[in-house]
Design a protein around this motif. Structure first.
Motif: not given
Length: 82
Positions: A36-38, A54-56, A75-79
């Motif tokens: 989560l980028r903010w 964040a976890c699921d 918001t994007e996948p941690a990958s």
């Protein structure tokens, strides 16, 4: 709200290798699958991005916390960190 990840502040910086991505939710030790980028527009330049992981289970609650304050940008996948 921020857990121990990256540089110890809960933030992960671009290009930083973090061997075990841990959810930033208080008390959660789960593997993070979301980024989560903010930024806080009262404190940060518009292009600056802070990062929570964040976890699921905590993606929605952390995202809602940031969104209610007008802070959430992406918001994007941690990958995407790799």
């Amino acid at each position: 709200m921020i857990g121990a990840t990256g540089d110890g502040t809960g933030d992960v910086h671009a290009g930083e290798v973090v061997p075990d991505l841990m959810c930033s939710a208080k008390g959660c030790g789960a593997h993070a699958t979301w980024v989560l980028r903010w930024n806080n527009p009262k404190l940060h330049q518009p292009e600056r991005r802070k990062t929570w992981l964040a976890c699921d289970d905590h993606r929605d609650s952390l995202g809602e916390f940031l969104s209610l304050r007008g802070f959430l940008r992406e918001t994007e996948p941690a990958s995407a960190l790799g």
